[in-house]
Design a protein around this motif. Structure first.
Motif, PDB file in Angstrom:
ATOM      1  N   THR A 129      73.231 -25.758 -33.063  1.00 14.00           N
ATOM      2  CA  THR A 129      72.083 -26.629 -32.914  1.00 14.00           C
ATOM      3  C   THR A 129      70.914 -26.013 -33.464  1.00 14.00           C
ATOM      4  O   THR A 129      70.206 -26.800 -34.123  1.00 14.00           O
ATOM      5  CB  THR A 129      71.988 -26.588 -31.311  1.00 14.00           C
ATOM      6  OG1 THR A 129      72.890 -26.930 -30.708  1.00 14.00           O
ATOM      7  CG2 THR A 129      70.579 -27.766 -31.244  1.00 14.00           C
ATOM      8  N   VAL A 130      70.863 -24.671 -33.657  1.00 15.63           N
ATOM      9  CA  VAL A 130      70.032 -24.001 -34.271  1.00 15.63           C
ATOM     10  C   VAL A 130      69.826 -24.104 -35.838  1.00 15.63           C
ATOM     11  O   VAL A 130      68.850 -24.635 -36.624  1.00 15.63           O
ATOM     12  CB  VAL A 130      69.604 -22.553 -34.073  1.00 15.63           C
ATOM     13  CG1 VAL A 130      68.817 -21.723 -35.194  1.00 15.63           C
ATOM     14  CG2 VAL A 130      69.349 -22.161 -32.655  1.00 15.63           C
ATOM     15  N   ILE A 131      71.020 -24.192 -36.294  1.00 17.13           N
ATOM     16  CA  ILE A 131      71.320 -24.752 -37.821  1.00 17.13           C
ATOM     17  C   ILE A 131      71.073 -26.133 -38.167  1.00 17.13           C
ATOM     18  O   ILE A 131      70.275 -26.538 -38.987  1.00 17.13           O
ATOM     19  CB  ILE A 131      72.689 -24.141 -38.406  1.00 17.13           C
ATOM     20  CG1 ILE A 131      72.949 -22.764 -38.073  1.00 17.13           C
ATOM     21  CG2 ILE A 131      72.946 -24.738 -39.740  1.00 17.13           C
ATOM     22  CD1 ILE A 131      74.335 -22.406 -38.803  1.00 17.13           C
ATOM     23  N   LEU A 132      71.642 -26.854 -37.105  1.00 22.59           N
ATOM     24  CA  LEU A 132      71.345 -28.202 -37.243  1.00 22.59           C
ATOM     25  C   LEU A 132      69.933 -28.735 -37.254  1.00 22.59           C
ATOM     26  O   LEU A 132      69.592 -29.774 -38.004  1.00 22.59           O
ATOM     27  CB  LEU A 132      72.380 -28.816 -35.911  1.00 22.59           C
ATOM     28  CG  LEU A 132      72.427 -30.395 -36.469  1.00 22.59           C
ATOM     29  CD1 LEU A 132      73.293 -30.572 -37.613  1.00 22.59           C
ATOM     30  CD2 LEU A 132      73.160 -31.027 -35.134  1.00 22.59           C
ATOM     31  N   PHE A 133      69.071 -28.044 -36.603  1.00 22.52           N
ATOM     32  CA  PHE A 133      67.747 -28.710 -36.536  1.00 22.52           C
ATOM     33  C   PHE A 133      67.084 -28.630 -37.944  1.00 22.52           C
ATOM     34  O   PHE A 133      66.203 -29.485 -38.164  1.00 22.52           O
ATOM     35  CB  PHE A 133      66.932 -27.545 -35.748  1.00 22.52           C
ATOM     36  CG  PHE A 133      65.424 -28.053 -35.266  1.00 22.52           C
ATOM     37  CD1 PHE A 133      65.185 -29.283 -34.828  1.00 22.52           C
ATOM     38  CD2 PHE A 133      64.534 -27.286 -36.016  1.00 22.52           C
ATOM     39  CE1 PHE A 133      63.602 -29.465 -34.921  1.00 22.52           C
ATOM     40  CE2 PHE A 133      63.281 -27.434 -35.879  1.00 22.52           C
ATOM     41  CZ  PHE A 133      62.925 -28.776 -35.052  1.00 22.52           C
ATOM     42  N   GLY A 134      67.500 -27.758 -38.870  1.00 22.11           N
ATOM     43  CA  GLY A 134      67.056 -27.724 -40.041  1.00 22.11           C
ATOM     44  C   GLY A 134      67.071 -28.995 -40.998  1.00 22.11           C
ATOM     45  O   GLY A 134      66.494 -29.159 -41.953  1.00 22.11           O
ATOM     46  N   MET A 135      68.280 -29.795 -40.579  1.00 27.93           N
ATOM     47  CA  MET A 135      68.433 -31.112 -41.265  1.00 27.93           C
ATOM     48  C   MET A 135      67.303 -32.201 -41.069  1.00 27.93           C
ATOM     49  O   MET A 135      67.085 -32.915 -41.502  1.00 27.93           O
ATOM     50  CB  MET A 135      69.787 -31.440 -40.466  1.00 27.93           C
ATOM     51  CG  MET A 135      70.464 -32.993 -41.322  1.00 27.93           C
ATOM     52  SD  MET A 135      72.085 -32.846 -40.795  1.00 27.93           S
ATOM     53  CE  MET A 135      72.142 -34.468 -40.022  1.00 27.93           C
ATOM     54  N   PHE A 136      66.731 -31.919 -39.639  1.00 20.61           N
ATOM     55  CA  PHE A 136      65.786 -33.033 -39.381  1.00 20.61           C
ATOM     56  C   PHE A 136      64.188 -32.813 -39.677  1.00 20.61           C
ATOM     57  O   PHE A 136      63.502 -33.423 -39.518  1.00 20.61           O
ATOM     58  CB  PHE A 136      66.060 -33.181 -37.642  1.00 20.61           C
ATOM     59  CG  PHE A 136      67.247 -33.831 -37.390  1.00 20.61           C
ATOM     60  CD1 PHE A 136      67.172 -35.041 -37.743  1.00 20.61           C
ATOM     61  CD2 PHE A 136      68.186 -33.188 -37.093  1.00 20.61           C
ATOM     62  CE1 PHE A 136      68.648 -35.703 -37.222  1.00 20.61           C
ATOM     63  CE2 PHE A 136      69.622 -33.590 -36.649  1.00 20.61           C
ATOM     64  CZ  PHE A 136      69.871 -34.995 -36.792  1.00 20.61           C
ATOM     65  N   ILE A 137      63.894 -31.331 -39.834  1.00 16.99           N
ATOM     66  CA  ILE A 137      62.651 -31.188 -40.098  1.00 16.99           C
ATOM     67  C   ILE A 137      61.876 -31.832 -41.297  1.00 16.99           C
ATOM     68  O   ILE A 137      62.541 -32.097 -42.140  1.00 16.99           O
ATOM     69  CB  ILE A 137      62.228 -29.489 -40.384  1.00 16.99           C
ATOM     70  CG1 ILE A 137      63.080 -29.050 -41.514  1.00 16.99           C
ATOM     71  CG2 ILE A 137      62.712 -28.641 -39.299  1.00 16.99           C
ATOM     72  CD1 ILE A 137      62.360 -27.762 -42.210  1.00 16.99           C
ATOM     73  N   PRO A 138      60.672 -32.288 -41.046  1.00 20.28           N
ATOM     74  CA  PRO A 138      60.039 -32.699 -42.138  1.00 20.28           C
ATOM     75  C   PRO A 138      59.754 -31.666 -43.029  1.00 20.28           C
ATOM     76  O   PRO A 138      58.961 -30.793 -42.813  1.00 20.28           O
ATOM     77  CB  PRO A 138      58.794 -33.488 -41.497  1.00 20.28           C
ATOM     78  CG  PRO A 138      58.539 -32.892 -40.265  1.00 20.28           C
ATOM     79  CD  PRO A 138      59.962 -32.283 -39.892  1.00 20.28           C
ATOM     80  N   VAL A 142      57.117 -27.064 -44.219  1.00 22.43           N
ATOM     81  CA  VAL A 142      57.268 -25.730 -45.022  1.00 22.43           C
ATOM     82  C   VAL A 142      56.940 -25.578 -46.310  1.00 22.43           C
ATOM     83  O   VAL A 142      56.979 -24.474 -46.820  1.00 22.43           O
ATOM     84  CB  VAL A 142      59.037 -25.402 -44.761  1.00 22.43           C
ATOM     85  CG1 VAL A 142      59.248 -25.420 -43.383  1.00 22.43           C
ATOM     86  CG2 VAL A 142      59.651 -26.536 -45.527  1.00 22.43           C
ATOM     87  N   VAL A 168      69.724 -24.211 -49.590  1.00 23.61           N
ATOM     88  CA  VAL A 168      69.401 -23.718 -48.395  1.00 23.61           C
ATOM     89  C   VAL A 168      69.215 -25.065 -47.395  1.00 23.61           C
ATOM     90  O   VAL A 168      69.853 -24.988 -46.248  1.00 23.61           O
ATOM     91  CB  VAL A 168      68.125 -23.031 -48.613  1.00 23.61           C
ATOM     92  CG1 VAL A 168      67.138 -22.793 -47.041  1.00 23.61           C
ATOM     93  CG2 VAL A 168      68.149 -21.879 -49.226  1.00 23.61           C
ATOM     94  N   TYR A 169      68.405 -26.066 -48.142  1.00 25.03           N
ATOM     95  CA  TYR A 169      68.389 -27.127 -47.009  1.00 25.03           C
ATOM     96  C   TYR A 169      69.497 -28.092 -46.965  1.00 25.03           C
ATOM     97  O   TYR A 169      69.340 -28.977 -45.921  1.00 25.03           O
ATOM     98  CB  TYR A 169      67.016 -27.983 -47.268  1.00 25.03           C
ATOM     99  CG  TYR A 169      65.844 -26.955 -47.239  1.00 25.03           C
ATOM    100  CD1 TYR A 169      65.357 -26.627 -45.746  1.00 25.03           C
ATOM    101  CD2 TYR A 169      65.008 -26.524 -48.305  1.00 25.03           C
ATOM    102  CE1 TYR A 169      64.316 -25.943 -45.512  1.00 25.03           C
ATOM    103  CE2 TYR A 169      64.010 -25.473 -48.077  1.00 25.03           C
ATOM    104  CZ  TYR A 169      63.689 -25.243 -46.763  1.00 25.03           C
ATOM    105  OH  TYR A 169      62.499 -24.414 -46.607  1.00 25.03           O
ATOM    106  N   ILE A 171      72.360 -26.698 -46.117  1.00 27.68           N
ATOM    107  CA  ILE A 171      73.387 -26.082 -45.236  1.00 27.68           C
ATOM    108  C   ILE A 171      73.571 -26.711 -44.047  1.00 27.68           C
ATOM    109  O   ILE A 171      74.726 -27.036 -43.563  1.00 27.68           O
ATOM    110  CB  ILE A 171      72.890 -24.438 -44.965  1.00 27.68           C
ATOM    111  CG1 ILE A 171      73.221 -23.832 -46.334  1.00 27.68           C
ATOM    112  CG2 ILE A 171      73.644 -23.867 -43.877  1.00 27.68           C
ATOM    113  CD1 ILE A 171      72.588 -22.331 -46.098  1.00 27.68           C
ATOM    114  N   PRO A 172      72.595 -27.235 -43.235  1.00 25.42           N
ATOM    115  CA  PRO A 172      72.675 -27.945 -42.083  1.00 25.42           C
ATOM    116  C   PRO A 172      73.688 -29.048 -42.214  1.00 25.42           C
ATOM    117  O   PRO A 172      74.633 -29.157 -41.132  1.00 25.42           O
ATOM    118  CB  PRO A 172      71.356 -28.425 -41.437  1.00 25.42           C
ATOM    119  CG  PRO A 172      70.307 -27.458 -42.226  1.00 25.42           C
ATOM    120  CD  PRO A 172      71.068 -27.116 -43.588  1.00 25.42           C
TER     121      PRO A 172
END
Lengths: 297, 300
Positions: A129-138, A142, A168-169, A171-172
């Protein structure tokens, strides 16, 4: 994920429901309406394609607004030539960004997916879940420090930075696709490896990796398409001199000179051809990637 | 202890490269961004570190939320998201519903409806800028001209140049691009429903409407939720379309993502970071419950 894709690609059973056969009149009307609607939407969806093609072959003589929807009076290839000269270096740079970033992100995703689905440990779900969250961030959230970080790391803007960012982005989503896929690999296969005393890497290398070809195709296509079409990272981390085709196209379409729609439309076609080709040739896998975007697949 | 390490060690080691990258580039940078947003880093000199920036708590957030300019961006984002979501869900469901029954040429319809998804927003923006040209009557081109040709002159309008609803015009190309995606999701959903379920309902004498209301819709609701989340989160991509159709300087169509770009371009890093954090909070409010729920369901 692949199950959903298979369902979508599977041939339909053609038997009509029996209840309907008794009322042929209503059946035909409903069917006619359905086809009419389907064809109407087909035409609507294709309108931009017509505009794109027709305008790209128009010369300056066709510039009058009254001829906006008409076919060209004189068909010319000038726009295509101009657009190609303007965009071909950027297209080459896009390839240089997209290919390595897709391959690296797919490989990392495969490793992660394997561990999370088949060599699990306590807390693996939380890690996922921690990795997956990276998929949804606007990514806007960053961008400012990312800019500083890239500067500090001394990575040149343009191709090298964009490769790093797409890896990097990416990976999720690659982790998600592989994890869902490996969850469908039968336990017995991996247990057999364990009994034979194969370690984690051996199991991955000789049992799991050879099974992963379909998933690799899906992931590579997904990464290829999204990196090829990316504009956000491109506009923040490159210029039209060292950036990919989206930035160059945007620059071409909004050039300082007068707006030349013929050239920008030919350019838009050049910029879209690779992803369209992938879609046409490998449509089934393309859809597979889309499906996996829905977390549960 | 050693035994536990031997069990957890290797998998964690394999995950390490990704975890470090995601840790730094996602979570680390989110934290760094948040800390920049709490400073008065508004000038180029501060952005390049030649002048120090002072800590100002939430001043930037309060100023942004109080400014009419930014409120306009937020309103635009909401308006855009609502129209975009409604449009893609309705079109996507309609197409899937029509194609779910046996149709000749189904593959063709499906492929054409889905193809815009393969094109970048920037490329489609080139065409849509032309289609959504605001000139009317004599000077009209694009869709306004097409409306005249088919005798629907009343539909002519100034598209994205309208101050209040200009952003809705930007949602049209987005709907064009992503309805096919929603269709594909719904089609997969339809096909996941076992035939026996429909047959059973028919045998029980359920009407077509009742079949949908009580059998098919409940089965499709998880798909609909996924589609809403994915599409809703893509509404942030409005940035690409606005950059290529109406330009970032255009007041009518600006959204927070565009403001962020403009702040960044003028070296106002504090405000750019604050806008980024606001977007993150908006997204997290929707995504985190969804991820937690999905995680919990999988365990069951």
């Amino acid at each position: 994920m692949t199950a959903a894709a298979d369902q979508l690609a599977a041939p339909r059973t053609m038997a009509p429901p029996p209840a309907r056969r008794t009322r042929p009149g209503r059946y035909t009307l409903a069917r006619t309406l359905r086809y009419a609607a389907l064809i109407f939407f087909l035409v609507v969806v294709l309108i931009p394609v017509y505009v794109l093609l027709v305008t790209s072959f128009k010369g300056t003589g066709d510039a009058d607004p009254s001829r906006a929807w008409a076919l060209p009076q004189v068909w010319t290839l000038d726009n295509w030539a101009t657009a190609w000269t303007a965009l071909s270096p950027a297209i080459a740079r896009t390839v240089a960004v997209v290919v390595p970033s897709a391959v690296i992100a797919a490989f990392l995703g495969s490793l992660n997916g394997f561990v999370l689905a088949r060599w699990s440990f306590r807390g693996a779900d939380i890690v996922f879940t921690v990795i997956l969250f990276g998929m949804f961030i606007p990514y806007q959230a960053v961008m400012i420090p990312l800019n500083q970080l890239v500067l500090d790391l001394g990575i040149p803007t343009g191709v090298p930075t964009l490769i790093l960012l797409h890896v990097v982005y990416g990976i999720p989503i690659t982790t998600l696709i592989f994890r869902n896929y490996y969850a469908t690999v039968p336990h017995e296969l991996i247990e057999a490896g364990r009994v034979d005393g194969a370690g984690m890497l051996r199991t991955y290398w000789s049992i799991v990796l050879p099974l992963s070809v379909p998933s690799f195709v899906v992931v590579l296509i997904w990464q290829f398409t999204s990196a090829w079409n990316d504009f956000l990272f491109a506009v923040f981390f490159s210029s039209s001199q060292n950036g990919p085709v989206t930035v160059a196209l945007n620059n071409l379409a909004n050039g300082a000179l007068l707006q030349n729609y013929g050239v920008s439309m030919a350019g838009a076609l050049f910029a879209s051809l690779p992803t369209l080709l992938v879609y046409i040739v490998l449509g089934k896998y393309f859809v597979g990637g889309l499906m996996s975007g829905s977390v549960k697949g | 202890m050693l035994k536990k390490l031997r069990r957890v060690g290797p998998p964690l080691l394999l995950l390490a490269p990704s975890l470090i990258l995601v840790g730094v580039f996602v979570y680390g940078l989110i934290a760094a961004n948040f800390s920049t947003s709490l400073t008065d880093n508004h000038t180029a000199a501060q952005a390049t570190g030649q002048k120090p920036a002072a800590f100002v708590w939430f001043t930037n957030y309060l100023d942004l939320l109080a400014s009419e300019d930014f409120q306009h961006s937020l309103t635009n984002l909401v308006l855009y998201t609502v129209v975009f979501l409604a449009g893609t869900m309705v079109m996507g469901f309609l197409w899937a519903w029509m194609l779910e029954k046996p149709v000749k040429g189904e593959g063709l319809f499906r492929s054409v409806y889905l193809f815009p998804m393969a094109v970048s927003f920037v490329a489609s923006g080139v065409v849509w800028r032309w289609l959504l040209n605001s000139n009317q009557d004599e000077q009209a081109s694009g869709l306004n001209r097409l409306f005249q040709v088919v005798g629907l002159d009343v539909l002519q309008n100034n598209w994205w140049n309208n101050v209040t609803f200009g952003i809705v015009a930007i949602a049209i190309p987005a709907i064009w691009q992503l309805s096919g995606y929603v269709m594909a999701l719904f089609l997969a959903g339809f096909r996941g429903i076992p035939d026996e379920l429909r047959e059973a309902a028919r045998v029980d004498g359920a009407s077509e409407w009742k079949l949908y209301r009580h059998v098919l819709f409940p089965q499709l609701s998880p798909v609909a939720l996924s589609a809403l989340i994915i599409i809703g989160h893509m509404s942030l991509k409005a940035f690409d379309l606005i950059m290529s159709i109406s330009k970032p300087a255009n007041y009518q169509t600006k959204v927070p993502a565009v403001d962020m770009f403009v702040f960044k371009s003028s070296f106002d890093y504090a405000n750019a970071a604050a806008v980024g954090s606001i977007l993150l909070i908006i997204v997290a409010l929707v995504i985190v419950p969804y991820l937690v729920r999905t995680n919990r369901e999988e365990k069951r």
